[in-house]
Each structure stands twice: as C-alpha cells, then as structure tokens.
Design a protein around this motif. Structure first.
Motif, short mmCIF file in Angstrom:
data_model
loop_
_atom_site.label_atom_id
_atom_site.label_comp_id
_atom_site.label_asym_id
_atom_site.label_seq_id
_atom_site.Cartn_x
_atom_site.Cartn_y
_atom_site.Cartn_z
N UNK A 1 -6.00 -21.90 34.95
CA UNK A 1 -6.07 -21.00 36.11
C UNK A 1 -5.28 -21.56 37.29
N UNK A 2 -4.06 -21.92 37.02
CA UNK A 2 -3.21 -22.60 38.01
C UNK A 2 -2.82 -21.70 39.17
N UNK A 3 -2.60 -20.42 38.90
CA UNK A 3 -2.03 -19.52 39.91
C UNK A 3 -2.99 -18.45 40.41
N UNK A 4 -4.21 -18.39 39.90
CA UNK A 4 -5.15 -17.39 40.37
C UNK A 4 -5.58 -16.46 39.26
N UNK A 5 -6.19 -15.31 39.66
CA UNK A 5 -6.72 -14.37 38.68
C UNK A 5 -5.65 -13.66 37.88
N UNK A 6 -6.10 -13.08 36.77
CA UNK A 6 -5.19 -12.33 35.90
C UNK A 6 -4.54 -11.20 36.70
N UNK A 7 -3.22 -10.97 36.54
CA UNK A 7 -2.30 -11.54 35.54
C UNK A 7 -1.42 -12.69 36.07
N UNK A 8 -1.84 -13.34 37.15
CA UNK A 8 -0.97 -14.34 37.78
C UNK A 8 -0.69 -15.55 36.90
N UNK A 9 -1.58 -15.86 35.97
CA UNK A 9 -1.36 -16.99 35.06
C UNK A 9 -0.60 -16.60 33.80
N UNK A 10 -0.36 -15.32 33.62
CA UNK A 10 0.43 -14.88 32.48
C UNK A 10 -0.36 -14.71 31.20
N UNK A 11 0.27 -14.06 30.25
CA UNK A 11 -0.28 -13.81 28.92
C UNK A 11 0.87 -13.83 27.93
N UNK A 12 0.70 -14.54 26.83
CA UNK A 12 1.72 -14.64 25.79
C UNK A 12 1.16 -14.00 24.53
N UNK B 1 11.47 -13.90 41.77
CA UNK B 1 10.12 -14.22 42.23
C UNK B 1 9.51 -15.27 41.30
N UNK B 2 8.89 -16.32 41.86
CA UNK B 2 8.35 -17.40 41.01
C UNK B 2 7.27 -16.95 40.03
N UNK B 3 6.67 -15.78 40.25
CA UNK B 3 5.66 -15.28 39.31
C UNK B 3 6.25 -14.91 37.96
N UNK B 4 7.58 -14.93 37.86
CA UNK B 4 8.22 -14.64 36.58
C UNK B 4 7.90 -15.70 35.53
N UNK B 5 7.56 -16.91 35.98
CA UNK B 5 7.33 -17.98 35.01
C UNK B 5 6.05 -18.76 35.36
N UNK B 6 4.88 -18.24 34.98
CA UNK B 6 3.64 -19.00 35.13
C UNK B 6 3.35 -19.88 33.91
N UNK B 7 4.34 -19.99 33.02
CA UNK B 7 4.12 -20.63 31.72
C UNK B 7 4.45 -22.12 31.77
N UNK B 8 3.91 -22.79 32.79
CA UNK B 8 4.08 -24.23 32.95
C UNK B 8 2.71 -24.90 33.05
N UNK B 9 1.80 -24.46 32.22
CA UNK B 9 0.43 -24.96 32.20
C UNK B 9 -0.14 -24.77 30.79
N UNK B 10 -1.20 -25.46 30.43
CA UNK B 10 -1.76 -25.31 29.09
C UNK B 10 -2.34 -23.91 28.85
N UNK B 11 -2.15 -23.41 27.64
CA UNK B 11 -2.69 -22.12 27.19
C UNK B 11 -3.56 -22.35 25.96
#
Length: 274
Positions: free
Chosen positions: A145-156, A230-240
C-alpha cells in the motif's frame, strides 16, 4: 578436521550470499536485487499442489467481498479440491441457500501476507474450463500500500478469461489508466489465443522498466514504464501478492447460466523466479 569442516561451511555460506537473487523483507516479501534484469532467472518460490490439502503457510482461501469479482467467493471447502497434484477451484450453483442466500459460490486463493515479490518472473500452469458467466483470473495486487487506496497501487492481471472465448486478456490497471483515463499511452492491455481445452502456462516477466506478458513461453504483450508522464503510470515498484480465482458473473463477463455449471480452474503449479 573440525577446522576444515568449519572453513568449508563458511565458504558455502559466503558463496550462497553472493548468488542470492533477492532480499527478504518481513520474512515473506522477496525483493529482487538490483542489476539482475539481464541475468538468468533462478527459481525462488514454488507451489506444486502435491499435498492432501492447501498449504496455509502459502495461501489463504478468499472470502466474499463487495467487488464485482468477489461477490460469490467462499472459503468453504465445497469450492476447493486437491487431488493428483492439482488444485481445483470451483464455480458452482449454491446447493444450500437457507443460510447463504447467494445463488452461486466460487473458490479462490491469494498469498496476501504470506508471499509477495517485487520484480521477477511468475508462471502458472492451469487448465480453464468454460461456462456462461465464467471468469477465471490470475492476477496481482500490491502488498505494501505504498501509494494509497485502490487503484493508486496498481493491479497486474496475468490472465483473465471470459465464457467460451478462445483468447485470454492481459491487462494493467492503475490510477493512471482508470482515473486519468490514460489507457492508450501506452496501451494497457492485450489479448492472446490459448489452448482452450488443454493446460497452458500463463505468466509475465516484471522488470523495473516494463512488464512483459508471456503465454506458453512466448512473449505476447509489453507494458513499458514511460518518462515525462504522470508518476501514477508506474506504481509497480513495490511487492505484489498473487491471486488465483474462479470467478462467476459480473458486468464484464455477463450473466451466469446455471445449466453450464459447475466449472473449474484446474491449477497444476505456480513458480516465481528472480
């Protein structure tokens, strides 16, 4: 002799440290070491489903939730079976609505709080049965939960399948794609034909600068990290963590035909490399 044995053990420990591909945070989050992007993958975690029951040190059965995909989820054993080295996740008509009023029940597992990883390759070998309203999925959500609530942390979304389609869907979601509507810069999804009546290996390669989808060993779709957006394009720098579930119904897949149930997603194994 004792001194020689001690020295050999010390050498082996040092060698093991040098060849480690990851560091472990909080005892279960595998973070790939820097500079491994162009090196050979090494297996770091796996699940073969060879035991008599689900390994609860690795997985949790998914309970019902209010999301479109989770309305029919249950952690009851009726939607889970393990035999012959295979895990069966079932979608079925609810046989007893006296307590649970929902018309359908579905099974799914996730590794939340038990295993997560940052960068690497994941492969899942499975067979997808078909039914009207069936929506099996393999996907990943952020553990930290690095960036906040969904969808800010992304989904793969590693794989989604609808009804009787002969293709699968491979998709990236984030604040950038869903809220800012930047779905085409870069394109956030692709499709790929698969062997509908057989086992397939679904997966992806996750790098610090791109996510490459893979089906049966072949690369199918790439989502790159862009600069100057916009930096929200890549929230994929944290464990999933991983989710594998046999969903039923929803606004995307459509209504469920109970006459076509039960339906199974049959999972052979899951392997993660870094």
């Amino acid at each position: 002799m004792k001194r020689t044995t001690w020295l050999l053990a010390a050498v082996l420990i040092v060698a093991g440290c040098k060849t480690a591909t990851y560091t472990v945070k909080d005892r279960y989050m595998y973070v790939q070491k820097n500079g491994r992007e162009q090196k050979k993958w090494q297996l770091v975690w796996q699940e073969e489903f060879n035991g008599p029951s689900l390994d609860t040190a690795k997985w949790t059965r998914i309970q019902p939730n209010k999301a479109d995909w989770g309305r029919h989820m249950t952690d009851k054993g009726i939607c889970y079976d393990m035999s012959g080295g295979l895990l069966y996740l079932k979608g079925m008509v609810n046989p007893d609505t006296s307590v649970d009023k929902r018309p359908f029940l579905t099974g799914g597992i996730w590794s939340k709080g038990k295993f997560a990883f940052q960068y690497g390759m994941v492969e899942i070998r499975a067979k997808l049965e078909c039914a009207q309203g069936a929506w099996p999925a393999m996907w990943m959500l952020a553990e930290t939960d690095k960036y906040g609530g969904y969808p800010k942390n992304g989904e793969i979304d590693i794989m989604e399948h609808l009804n009787y389609d002969s293709i699968i869907y491979q998709t990236i979601h984030s604040y950038y794609t869903l809220t800012l509507k930047k779905k085409d810069v870069p394109p956030h999804h692709g499709t790929a034909p698969f062997k509908r009546d057989d086992f397939n290996v679904f997966g992806l390669k996750w790098y610090p600068d791109k996510i490459v989808y893979v089906l049966n060993g072949k690369e199918t779709f790439t989502y790159p990290r862009l600069k100057n957006v916009d930096p929200s394009q890549w929230p994929f720098d944290q464990p999933f963590y991983l989710l594998i579930d046999q969903q039923l119904g929803g606004s995307w897949v459509g209504k469920v035909d109970p006459e076509t149930l039960p339906v199974n997603m049959i999972v052979d194994w899951v392997r993660v490399y870094q």
